[in-house]
Design a protein around this motif. Structure first.
Motif, short mmCIF file in Angstrom:
data_model
loop_
_atom_site.label_atom_id
_atom_site.label_comp_id
_atom_site.label_asym_id
_atom_site.label_seq_id
_atom_site.Cartn_x
_atom_site.Cartn_y
_atom_site.Cartn_z
N ALA A 157 0.81 -1.22 0.00
CA ALA A 157 0.00 0.00 0.00
C ALA A 157 0.84 1.27 0.00
N THR A 158 2.07 1.19 0.52
CA THR A 158 2.96 2.34 0.55
C THR A 158 4.31 1.93 0.01
N GLY A 159 5.06 2.91 -0.46
CA GLY A 159 6.36 2.63 -1.05
C GLY A 159 6.37 3.03 -2.52
N ALA A 160 7.17 2.36 -3.32
CA ALA A 160 7.26 2.71 -4.74
C ALA A 160 7.89 1.58 -5.53
N LEU A 161 7.45 1.45 -6.77
CA LEU A 161 8.02 0.47 -7.71
C LEU A 161 8.23 1.15 -9.05
N ARG A 162 9.44 0.99 -9.60
CA ARG A 162 9.74 1.39 -10.97
C ARG A 162 10.38 0.19 -11.65
N ASP A 163 9.71 -0.36 -12.65
CA ASP A 163 10.18 -1.58 -13.31
C ASP A 163 10.30 -1.29 -14.80
N ARG A 164 11.51 -1.43 -15.32
CA ARG A 164 11.81 -1.04 -16.70
C ARG A 164 12.38 -2.23 -17.46
N ILE A 165 11.82 -2.54 -18.63
CA ILE A 165 12.32 -3.63 -19.47
C ILE A 165 12.60 -3.08 -20.87
N ARG A 166 13.75 -3.42 -21.41
CA ARG A 166 14.10 -3.07 -22.78
C ARG A 166 14.56 -4.34 -23.50
N LEU A 167 13.91 -4.65 -24.61
CA LEU A 167 14.23 -5.83 -25.40
C LEU A 167 14.77 -5.38 -26.75
N LEU A 181 4.47 2.20 -9.76
CA LEU A 181 3.45 2.37 -8.74
C LEU A 181 4.02 3.27 -7.65
N ALA A 182 3.25 4.28 -7.25
CA ALA A 182 3.65 5.17 -6.17
C ALA A 182 2.41 5.94 -5.72
N ASP A 183 2.56 6.68 -4.64
CA ASP A 183 1.47 7.50 -4.11
C ASP A 183 0.24 6.65 -3.80
N ASP A 184 -0.84 6.79 -4.59
CA ASP A 184 -2.08 6.04 -4.31
C ASP A 184 -1.98 4.63 -4.88
N ILE A 185 -1.14 3.82 -4.27
CA ILE A 185 -0.89 2.47 -4.79
C ILE A 185 -2.15 1.61 -4.74
N GLN A 186 -2.87 1.66 -3.63
CA GLN A 186 -4.09 0.84 -3.52
C GLN A 186 -5.13 1.25 -4.54
N GLY A 187 -5.24 2.55 -4.81
CA GLY A 187 -6.18 3.00 -5.83
C GLY A 187 -5.78 2.53 -7.21
N LEU A 188 -4.48 2.57 -7.52
CA LEU A 188 -4.01 2.14 -8.83
C LEU A 188 -4.18 0.64 -9.04
N THR A 189 -3.90 -0.13 -8.00
CA THR A 189 -4.03 -1.57 -8.15
C THR A 189 -5.49 -2.02 -8.18
N ALA A 190 -6.38 -1.24 -7.56
CA ALA A 190 -7.79 -1.61 -7.54
C ALA A 190 -8.53 -1.16 -8.79
#
Length: 279
Positions: A157-167, A181-190
């Protein structure tokens, strides 16, 4: 001083790296620094050379910097997996950094199957994955992110994720993906336009001649209430699959089914997961 009294400054931070290549029928350029380790189990019948990547620290904390680099030389084949799901713990503010680099030469094959990444509530993670496959090479890459410690009833619910893929194919960018994902993580995931309540997200990339043979496998999967699967063939030799799961265990099972069936149809390998996945 007790463990609960330790501050962020007291905690050990790692700057670990693992590097390995396969060439001339053997492992070369093998190098690793703590907490990274490489294990070389005996390969099963019908399987290529197999390696298992491990973080023996037991998890990742804010401020850690870990990297994995794998190269597969011309005509070689390698199956790589991880010892267990990587746990990213709550951070006091610092960001953990994970960097993956995979290169596949002409006529070579790499299967990189991660056991997944579990984000504890409060985790802060930046991950970058670079995959470069030469013409005539083939690669399969799978990764899962679990949002929270499901068994403990915890959500990310709190924290941050930045996931980057380059192929890339011979250095030319074929596919780019950025997920954050950051800030309103629960809202984004829901949100329906977000993860629609999913607790786990898996990505499976197949690149190389004949990859599109796996499209029908994903489309023929029986419908599951807790799992959604999407597949796109961006070209005859590039397939992207996604698995969104409200039940992380069910999502893991579906990813395993996709992986096993795809490698059998595409690479003419046994339709099974690495043994370590059942340990």
């Amino acid at each position: 001083m007790t463990a609960t009294q330790r501050t962020a400054a007291d905690l050990e931070r790692y700057d670990g790296a693992l590097r390995v290549s396969v060439a001339d029928g053997r492992l070369t350029d093998l190098h690793f620094t703590p907490p990274m380790r490489l294990f070389r189990p005996h390969g099963e019948s019908g399987e290529p050379r197999t390696v298992v990547i491990a973080n023996v620290a037991g998890g990742v904390v804010g401020g850690d910097r870990l990297s994995v680099s794998i190269g597969v030389g011309p005509g070689e084949a390698l199956l790589a997996t991880t010892q267990a799901a990587e746990k990213v713990y709550r951070s006091a503010g610092a960001e953990a950094e994970l960097v993956n680099r995979f290169s596949v030469a002409e006529g070579a094959e790499l299967e990189m199957l991660s056991s997944g990444t579990i984000l504890f509530d409060g985790a802060r993670l930046a991950r970058s994955t670079e995959i470069d496959v030469a013409a005539g090479g083939r690669a399969a890459y799978a990764e899962t992110v679990v949002f929270g410690r499901i068994a403990r009833g915890e959500v990310f619910a709190t924290g941050a994720l930045r996931d980057r893929i380059r192929l890339r194919r011979d250095g030319r960018l074929l596919w780019a993906d950025d997920f954050a994902l950051a800030d309103d993580i629960q809202g984004l995931t829901a949100a329906r336009a977000g993860l629609d309540g999913a607790r786990a997200l898996s990505t499976l990339l197949l690149v190389g001649a004949g990859a599109s043979a796996a499209v029908g496998i994903a489309r023929d999967l029986p419908a599951l209430e807790q799992v959604r699967v999407g597949v796109s063939a961006l070209s005859e030799d590039l397939v992207v699959m996604r698995v969104l799961a409200r039940d992380a265990a069910a999502g893991r099972t579906v990813l395993g089914d996709l992986w096993s069936a795809s490698r059998a149809a595409w690479l003419d390998r046994p339709a099974r997961m690495p043994v370590i996945w059942s340990v």
